[in-house]
Write a protein that holds these residues in place. Structure first.
Motif, short mmCIF file in Angstrom:
data_model
loop_
_atom_site.label_atom_id
_atom_site.label_comp_id
_atom_site.label_asym_id
_atom_site.label_seq_id
_atom_site.Cartn_x
_atom_site.Cartn_y
_atom_site.Cartn_z
N ASP A 162 11.90 31.67 -29.78
CA ASP A 162 10.83 31.36 -30.74
C ASP A 162 10.50 32.65 -31.46
N ASP A 163 9.56 32.60 -32.38
CA ASP A 163 9.10 33.80 -33.06
C ASP A 163 8.27 34.62 -32.07
N GLU A 165 6.29 37.03 -32.40
CA GLU A 165 4.92 37.29 -32.83
C GLU A 165 4.04 36.07 -32.58
N HIS A 166 4.56 34.88 -32.84
CA HIS A 166 3.77 33.67 -32.59
C HIS A 166 3.50 33.51 -31.10
#
Length: 226
Positions: A162-163, A165-166
């Motif tokens: 996944d990202d 940062e998210h």
């Protein structure tokens, strides 16, 4: 007779300002009151900070600097999920050690007319007399440590891709919410159980195996928080 506080006057001013803001609100933060709190003259306040907006900004910078120090002290190991757990514990340890700074740096105190000035350009940016960078720099550095650990956990196959940062924003939000409730005295007992269960559940929700997440958190808990 109590021991004399031998810390630099700038540090004592910052901590006294944070305490006044957190306990009594922005109306209590006057030059005269602050100077009285540390046993100095009002000119000392102006010498170090120039004015109240600059002082408030320096309080926030100091809060993030201490958080950055706590998180930077977390060792990087072969278990990135345990490292994420250690970062969460370091975040909590910093908040418990510096509750007034923590309240100011994350907006838990309404600043009213004491809002800090806008961020200066990155080039040459420095806090008054501190030799450190501004609020946004410290916040980005602190968040970056979490992002790096989340990315390593994904690369290791422990968390689903996944990202980073998210994912880090989700982790930070959960831990921050727990810490705010703890500092507000909302946990009359069992705070440790709430935190450990929450961290395991977060890891599982992000793709880790339940047994692996629990083992990593136990490893994190076995390492004293910085």
């Amino acid at each position: 007779m109590p021991d004399r506080d031998v810390r630099p006057v700038r540090v004592r001013l910052l901590e006294a300002a944070a305490r006044l803001l957190a306990d009594e609100g922005p109306r209590a933060l006057t030059t005269r009151r602050l100077a009285s709190e540390v046993g100095a003259s009002t000119m000392v306040v102006y010498h170090h900070f120039g004015g109240m907006p600059e002082l408030v900004r320096a309080v926030i910078v100091e809060g993030f600097a201490r958080l950055a120090e706590h998180m930077a002290a977390v060792p990087r190991t072969a278990d990135p999920v345990a490292d994420l757990g250690r970062l969460a514990l370091a975040y909590r340890a910093n908040a418990r050690a510096n509750p007034h700074l923590y309240a100011v740096m994350f907006g838990g105190v309404p600043l009213d007319g004491q809002a800090p000035p806008a961020e200066e350009p990155v080039a040459g940016r420095a806090a008054s007399g501190a030799g450190t960078f501004g609020v946004e720099t410290f916040a980005a550095e602190t968040f970056g440590v979490l992002v790096e650990a989340a990315a390593r956990a994904m690369d290791a196959g422990r968390l689903r891709r996944d990202d980073p940062e998210h994912v880090s924003a989700q982790l930070w939000s959960a831990v921050h919410g727990f810490v705010m409730l703890e500092l507000a005295g909302q946990f009359t007992g069992g705070a440790e159980t709430v935190l450990t269960s929450m961290l395991v559940n977060l890891g599982v929700g992000l793709g880790d195996a339940p047994d692996a997440a629990a083992r990593s958190l136990r490893a994190a808990l076995d390492t004293p928080a910085p």
